[in-house]
Design a protein around this motif. Structure first.
Motif, PDB file in Angstrom:
ATOM      1  N   GLU A  85       0.822  -1.213   0.000  1.00 50.94           N
ATOM      2  CA  GLU A  85       0.000   0.000   0.000  1.00 50.94           C
ATOM      3  C   GLU A  85       0.854   1.261   0.000  1.00 50.94           C
ATOM      4  O   GLU A  85       0.495   2.259  -0.646  1.00 50.94           O
ATOM      5  N   THR A 118      -7.688  -6.971   0.716  1.00 48.97           N
ATOM      6  CA  THR A 118      -7.178  -6.612  -0.609  1.00 48.97           C
ATOM      7  C   THR A 118      -8.194  -6.908  -1.714  1.00 48.97           C
ATOM      8  O   THR A 118      -7.969  -6.542  -2.865  1.00 48.97           O
ATOM      9  N   LEU A 133      -6.942  -2.786  -3.707  1.00 49.11           N
ATOM     10  CA  LEU A 133      -5.672  -2.071  -3.734  1.00 49.11           C
ATOM     11  C   LEU A 133      -5.652  -1.065  -4.881  1.00 49.11           C
ATOM     12  O   LEU A 133      -6.246  -1.284  -5.932  1.00 49.11           O
ATOM     13  N   THR A 134      -4.947   0.030  -4.669  1.00 46.44           N
ATOM     14  CA  THR A 134      -4.774   1.052  -5.698  1.00 46.44           C
ATOM     15  C   THR A 134      -3.776   0.571  -6.736  1.00 46.44           C
ATOM     16  O   THR A 134      -2.717   0.037  -6.401  1.00 46.44           O
TER      17      THR A 134
END
Length: 227
Positions: A85, A118, A133-134
């Motif tokens: 992250e 996630t 998640l980005t």
């Protein structure tokens, strides 16, 4: 870009091709971003624990009702996910072992692919599985004993590492992948030398692409927040 996460999964320490390639990437990255933080996670040397029944019960259980043992079982998972992250980009070095990923990398994957953390499940949605998640650039340095296992080669069907990583990382939101490939290590002939030289050049070139993609991702995130 402020943070680069480097994950090495090779069981080799002194003769690892993938460690050599991640090292090339890191050296070039440091020259381009001397103020960035680089976090190293060596799962080849220090593999995470294999998930067990306690871990699974903690993952699917009510967070407010977890026992101390359950919370303890998730500590490594939390640490690994937090590193991902925080990272603006990720570099993974992994050989192909027995047509797939090393056991240490598979154990890492099992620790980070976690429901409610996630990815989430919505049985009522058209797409039940949703990543949490980005997105960020991920570069995977791959070494194969036989270069014919790489995409386009005669033995490509035996390469289960790359399809597995594309699927599982994309599943949690890390779909921006590119691969740098070296091969023919088992032959030790001129093909191995040429393949490694090409992979070294590709690793250096990947730094510019990662910086560009990370900058684009950050710009999109900022625009989304402003909207």
């Amino acid at each position: 870009m402020k943070n680069l996460l480097v994950i090495n999964a090779s069981a080799r320490i002194t003769r690892s091709i993938t460690r050599h390639l991640t090292g090339r990437f890191v050296d070039q990255f440091r020259q381009r971003r001397p103020d960035a933080e680089i976090v190293f996670r060596d799962v080849g040397l220090n593999p995470p624990p294999i998930i067990d029944e306690t871990w699974i019960a903690a993952t699917f259980g009510d967070p407010a009702a977890l026992t101390p043992e359950m919370r303890k079982s998730l500590e490594v998972s939390e640490e690994l996910i937090a590193e991902i992250e925080r990272a603006d980009a990720i570099v993974i070095g992994t050989p192909i072992y027995n047509f797939g990923m090393p056991a240490a990398l598979k154990a890492t994957v099992d620790q980070i692919v976690r429901v409610g953390r996630t990815f989430r499940i919505d049985p009522t949605a058209a797409q039940p599985y949703q990543p949490l998640l980005t997105s960020k650039p991920v570069v995977v340095m791959v070494s194969a004993g036989d270069g014919a296992m790489h995409p386009g080669g005669e033995l490509e069907s035996m390469n289960h590492l790359e399809p597995h990583l594309r699927t599982v990382l994309g599943f949690i939101g890390l779909a921006d992948l590119e691969f740098v490939r070296a091969g023919y290590d088992e032959y030790g002939d001129d093909r191995a030398r040429r393949s490694l030289e090409q992979a070294e050049n590709d690793a250096l070139a990947a730094v510019d692409r990662v910086l560009d993609r990370a900058a684009t991702s950050l710009q999109i995130d900022h625009e989304s927040l402003a909207a």
